[in-house]
Design a protein around this motif. Structure first.
Motif, PDB file in Angstrom:
ATOM      1  N   ILE A 150      -7.465 -24.254 -16.486  1.00 32.84           N
ATOM      2  CA  ILE A 150      -6.668 -25.427 -16.131  1.00 32.84           C
ATOM      3  C   ILE A 150      -6.324 -25.351 -14.654  1.00 32.84           C
ATOM      4  CG2 ILE A 150      -4.434 -26.562 -16.478  1.00 32.84           C
ATOM      5  CD1 ILE A 150      -4.606 -25.736 -19.418  1.00 32.84           C
ATOM      6  N   THR A 151      -6.462 -26.458 -13.952  1.00 29.83           N
ATOM      7  CA  THR A 151      -6.154 -26.495 -12.531  1.00 29.83           C
ATOM      8  C   THR A 151      -4.648 -26.308 -12.317  1.00 29.83           C
ATOM      9  OG1 THR A 151      -6.045 -28.921 -12.632  1.00 29.83           O
ATOM     10  CG2 THR A 151      -8.134 -27.934 -11.939  1.00 29.83           C
ATOM     11  N   PRO A 152      -4.236 -25.802 -11.144  1.00 24.54           N
ATOM     12  CA  PRO A 152      -2.828 -25.485 -10.913  1.00 24.54           C
ATOM     13  C   PRO A 152      -1.875 -26.672 -11.068  1.00 24.54           C
ATOM     14  CG  PRO A 152      -4.198 -24.461  -9.242  1.00 24.54           C
ATOM     15  CD  PRO A 152      -5.096 -25.369 -10.031  1.00 24.54           C
ATOM     16  N   ASP A 153      -2.376 -27.903 -10.891  1.00 26.49           N
ATOM     17  CA  ASP A 153      -1.508 -29.076 -11.048  1.00 26.49           C
ATOM     18  C   ASP A 153      -1.378 -29.526 -12.494  1.00 26.49           C
ATOM     19  OD1 ASP A 153      -4.000 -30.174 -11.544  1.00 26.49           O
ATOM     20  OD2 ASP A 153      -4.000 -31.509  -9.800  1.00 26.49           O
ATOM     21  N   ASN A 154      -2.014 -28.781 -13.418  1.00 27.30           N
ATOM     22  CA  ASN A 154      -1.965 -29.092 -14.855  1.00 27.30           C
ATOM     23  C   ASN A 154      -2.563 -30.457 -15.202  1.00 27.30           C
ATOM     24  OD1 ASN A 154      -0.582 -26.734 -16.032  1.00 27.30           O
ATOM     25  ND2 ASN A 154       1.146 -27.398 -14.766  1.00 27.30           N
ATOM     26  N   LYS A 155      -3.461 -30.954 -14.373  1.00 31.08           N
ATOM     27  CA  LYS A 155      -4.031 -32.286 -14.592  1.00 31.08           C
ATOM     28  C   LYS A 155      -5.477 -32.258 -15.075  1.00 31.08           C
ATOM     29  CE  LYS A 155      -1.042 -34.776 -11.357  1.00 31.08           C
ATOM     30  NZ  LYS A 155      -0.989 -35.651 -10.153  1.00 31.08           N
ATOM     31  N   THR A 156      -6.152 -31.117 -14.962  1.00 29.69           N
ATOM     32  CA  THR A 156      -7.568 -31.058 -15.322  1.00 29.69           C
ATOM     33  C   THR A 156      -7.860 -29.797 -16.132  1.00 29.69           C
ATOM     34  OG1 THR A 156      -8.145 -32.199 -13.267  1.00 29.69           O
ATOM     35  CG2 THR A 156      -9.935 -31.108 -14.449  1.00 29.69           C
ATOM     36  N   LEU A 157      -8.590 -29.980 -17.235  1.00 30.63           N
ATOM     37  CA  LEU A 157      -9.081 -28.877 -18.050  1.00 30.63           C
ATOM     38  C   LEU A 157     -10.573 -28.739 -17.817  1.00 30.63           C
ATOM     39  CD1 LEU A 157      -8.670 -26.808 -20.458  1.00 30.63           C
ATOM     40  CD2 LEU A 157      -9.396 -28.694 -21.951  1.00 30.63           C
ATOM     41  N   LEU A 158     -11.017 -27.538 -17.470  1.00 28.93           N
ATOM     42  CA  LEU A 158     -12.437 -27.247 -17.299  1.00 28.93           C
ATOM     43  C   LEU A 158     -12.919 -26.437 -18.492  1.00 28.93           C
ATOM     44  CD1 LEU A 158     -12.508 -26.227 -13.532  1.00 28.93           C
ATOM     45  CD2 LEU A 158     -13.132 -28.427 -14.521  1.00 28.93           C
ATOM     46  N   ALA A 198     -15.296 -31.353 -17.354  1.00 30.05           N
ATOM     47  CA  ALA A 198     -13.909 -31.552 -16.948  1.00 30.05           C
ATOM     48  C   ALA A 198     -13.290 -32.671 -17.782  1.00 30.05           C
ATOM     49  CB  ALA A 198     -13.826 -31.909 -15.461  1.00 30.05           C
ATOM     50  N   PHE A 199     -12.000 -32.531 -18.074  1.00 24.14           N
ATOM     51  CA  PHE A 199     -11.216 -33.543 -18.781  1.00 24.14           C
ATOM     52  C   PHE A 199      -9.911 -33.756 -18.027  1.00 24.14           C
ATOM     53  CE2 PHE A 199     -13.776 -31.453 -21.978  1.00 24.14           C
ATOM     54  CZ  PHE A 199     -14.140 -32.447 -22.874  1.00 24.14           C
ATOM     55  N   ASN A 200      -9.440 -34.995 -17.995  1.00 19.94           N
ATOM     56  CA  ASN A 200      -8.078 -35.247 -17.549  1.00 19.94           C
ATOM     57  C   ASN A 200      -7.107 -34.806 -18.632  1.00 19.94           C
ATOM     58  OD1 ASN A 200      -9.205 -36.421 -15.310  1.00 19.94           O
ATOM     59  ND2 ASN A 200      -8.632 -38.518 -15.840  1.00 19.94           N
ATOM     60  N   ILE A 201      -6.011 -34.179 -18.242  1.00 15.75           N
ATOM     61  CA  ILE A 201      -4.935 -33.848 -19.173  1.00 15.75           C
ATOM     62  C   ILE A 201      -3.862 -34.921 -19.035  1.00 15.75           C
ATOM     63  CG2 ILE A 201      -3.190 -32.157 -19.831  1.00 15.75           C
ATOM     64  CD1 ILE A 201      -4.947 -29.992 -18.650  1.00 15.75           C
ATOM     65  N   ASP A 202      -3.640 -35.677 -20.085  1.00 22.76           N
ATOM     66  CA  ASP A 202      -2.691 -36.788 -20.056  1.00 22.76           C
ATOM     67  C   ASP A 202      -1.267 -36.293 -20.307  1.00 22.76           C
ATOM     68  OD1 ASP A 202      -4.887 -38.449 -19.661  1.00 22.76           O
ATOM     69  OD2 ASP A 202      -5.161 -38.754 -21.818  1.00 22.76           O
ATOM     70  N   GLU A 203      -0.309 -37.170 -20.081  1.00 19.89           N
ATOM     71  CA  GLU A 203       1.097 -36.797 -20.220  1.00 19.89           C
ATOM     72  C   GLU A 203       1.442 -36.335 -21.630  1.00 19.89           C
ATOM     73  OE1 GLU A 203       3.623 -36.454 -18.036  1.00 19.89           O
ATOM     74  OE2 GLU A 203       2.101 -36.703 -16.486  1.00 19.89           O
ATOM     75  N   ASP A 204       0.749 -36.887 -22.643  1.00 21.02           N
ATOM     76  CA  ASP A 204       1.033 -36.506 -24.027  1.00 21.02           C
ATOM     77  C   ASP A 204       0.165 -35.334 -24.493  1.00 21.02           C
ATOM     78  OD1 ASP A 204      -1.433 -37.688 -24.262  1.00 21.02           O
ATOM     79  OD2 ASP A 204      -0.870 -39.055 -25.890  1.00 21.02           O
ATOM     80  N   ALA A 205      -0.491 -34.638 -23.545  1.00 23.46           N
ATOM     81  CA  ALA A 205      -1.357 -33.484 -23.794  1.00 23.46           C
ATOM     82  C   ALA A 205      -2.728 -33.872 -24.330  1.00 23.46           C
ATOM     83  CB  ALA A 205      -0.699 -32.461 -24.722  1.00 23.46           C
ATOM     84  N   SER A 206      -3.035 -35.161 -24.476  1.00 20.09           N
ATOM     85  CA  SER A 206      -4.377 -35.596 -24.854  1.00 20.09           C
ATOM     86  C   SER A 206      -5.347 -35.337 -23.707  1.00 20.09           C
ATOM     87  CB  SER A 206      -4.374 -37.086 -25.205  1.00 20.09           C
ATOM     88  OG  SER A 206      -3.560 -37.348 -26.315  1.00 20.09           O
ATOM     89  N   LEU A 207      -6.646 -35.340 -24.032  1.00 19.64           N
ATOM     90  CA  LEU A 207      -7.691 -35.203 -23.031  1.00 19.64           C
ATOM     91  C   LEU A 207      -8.441 -36.521 -22.908  1.00 19.64           C
ATOM     92  CD1 LEU A 207      -9.187 -31.701 -23.938  1.00 19.64           C
ATOM     93  CD2 LEU A 207      -7.401 -32.224 -22.259  1.00 19.64           C
ATOM     94  N   SER A 208      -8.817 -36.884 -21.688  1.00 22.06           N
ATOM     95  CA  SER A 208      -9.552 -38.127 -21.459  1.00 22.06           C
ATOM     96  C   SER A 208     -10.517 -37.937 -20.297  1.00 22.06           C
ATOM     97  CB  SER A 208      -8.578 -39.276 -21.164  1.00 22.06           C
ATOM     98  OG  SER A 208      -7.810 -39.004 -19.987  1.00 22.06           O
TER      99      SER A 208
END
Length: 275
Positions: free
Chosen positions: A145-153, A164-174
């Motif tokens: 996970i990137t340091p900003d908690n916004k991307t999961l690799l 890569a996935f975006n990490i959404d506010e509700d912890a979902s991936l998009s």
């Protein structure tokens, strides 16, 4: 090329390396134990796990250790007393579970699925809910996970890709996308450095590789046995730890050969704090 040295030998199969409290922690497959080793090579069994394989490890923000009991479909938690308890049950979503990573908010991502089944990613949110957040991967492996908690690799080993996935506010991936396509490689365990590059282990090609977003290979360290995973750590976070072993299948994990090693070398950039 920096020199590669052996920090620890005689393991069954070291996996899931994590730099934690000034030591490298890892799972020792085939021995049902979690081990920590310091930079002098002194090792200690920290936890014995009474399940088939303690696949991977990470920590909750409060410092409690998490262990993926992959074949049982359980996520275990170590209490301050040393007792292992069930943190979450994953078996209703998939038959086997592999890699784990925890974000800065305490959300836990675990991947797996089952042989012959689509690879999936589940999240155990910080309020204890368990749900599937991604599917359609071939063979999901290492995650970071990137340091900003916004991307999961995620390393998708059988497609030679880092996704890569975006990490959404509700912890979902998009917004699933290809972060790097690395033809001819089989990325396994991964870690991130401060320059935004990813290191990955590769078992069939017996190497550890540093790659940039888009797929440019920056460095390749050739080994004499498969590299299952890697982690950056040490005093300056610039030591690369590589988990290496000869691999002959799950059925031979508990044989007497003990080819597992922790190898170390100097990396060009420090690692980030999360796996």
């Amino acid at each position: 090329m920096p020199e590669v040295q052996t920090l620890l030998a005689g393991l069954a199969f070291g996996e899931s390396p994590r730099w934690h409290e000034d030591r490298l922690w890892f799972s020792n497959w085939g021995m049902q134990e979690i081990v920590a080793v310091n930079l002098a090579g002194k090792s200690e069994v920290m936890v014995r796990v009474p399940t088939t394989i303690p696949f991977c490890i990470d920590w909750l923000p409060d410092g409690r250790l998490l262990v993926v009991s992959g074949r049982e479909g359980l996520l275990l938690r170590r209490e301050p007393t040393g007792e292992l308890v069930t943190h979450a049950t994953l078996s209703n979503l998939g038959s086997i579970w592999n890699e784990i990573v925890v974000d800065g908010r305490g959300n836990i991502y675990v991947n797996g699925g089952g042989f012959g089944a689509p690879g999936i990613i589940a999240v155990v949110t910080n309020n204890g809910l368990v749900r599937q957040v991604a599917t359609g991967l071939e063979f999901p492996n290492g995650m970071a996970i990137t340091p900003d908690n916004k991307t999961l690799l995620v390393a998708d080993s059988h497609t030679s890709q880092l996704l890569a996935f975006n990490i959404d506010e509700d912890a979902s991936l998009s917004n699933q996308r290809v972060w790097a396509r690395i033809e001819g490689f089989a990325p396994d365990g991964i870690c991130l450095d401060t320059e935004g590059a990813v290191w990955f282990g590769d078992v069939p090609n017996k190497c550890c590789v540093r790659v940039r977003k888009g797929g440019e290979i920056l460095q390749k360290i050739q080994l004499d046995r498969g590299c299952f995973a890697c982690m950056l750590g040490g005093i300056d976070a610039q030591m690369l730890f590589m988990m290496a072993a000869e691999w002959h299948g799950f059925e031979h994990m508990d044989n007497a050969q003990r080819t597992g090693q922790v190898l170390i070398t100097h990396a060009p950039a420090p690692g980030i704090s999360q796996p």
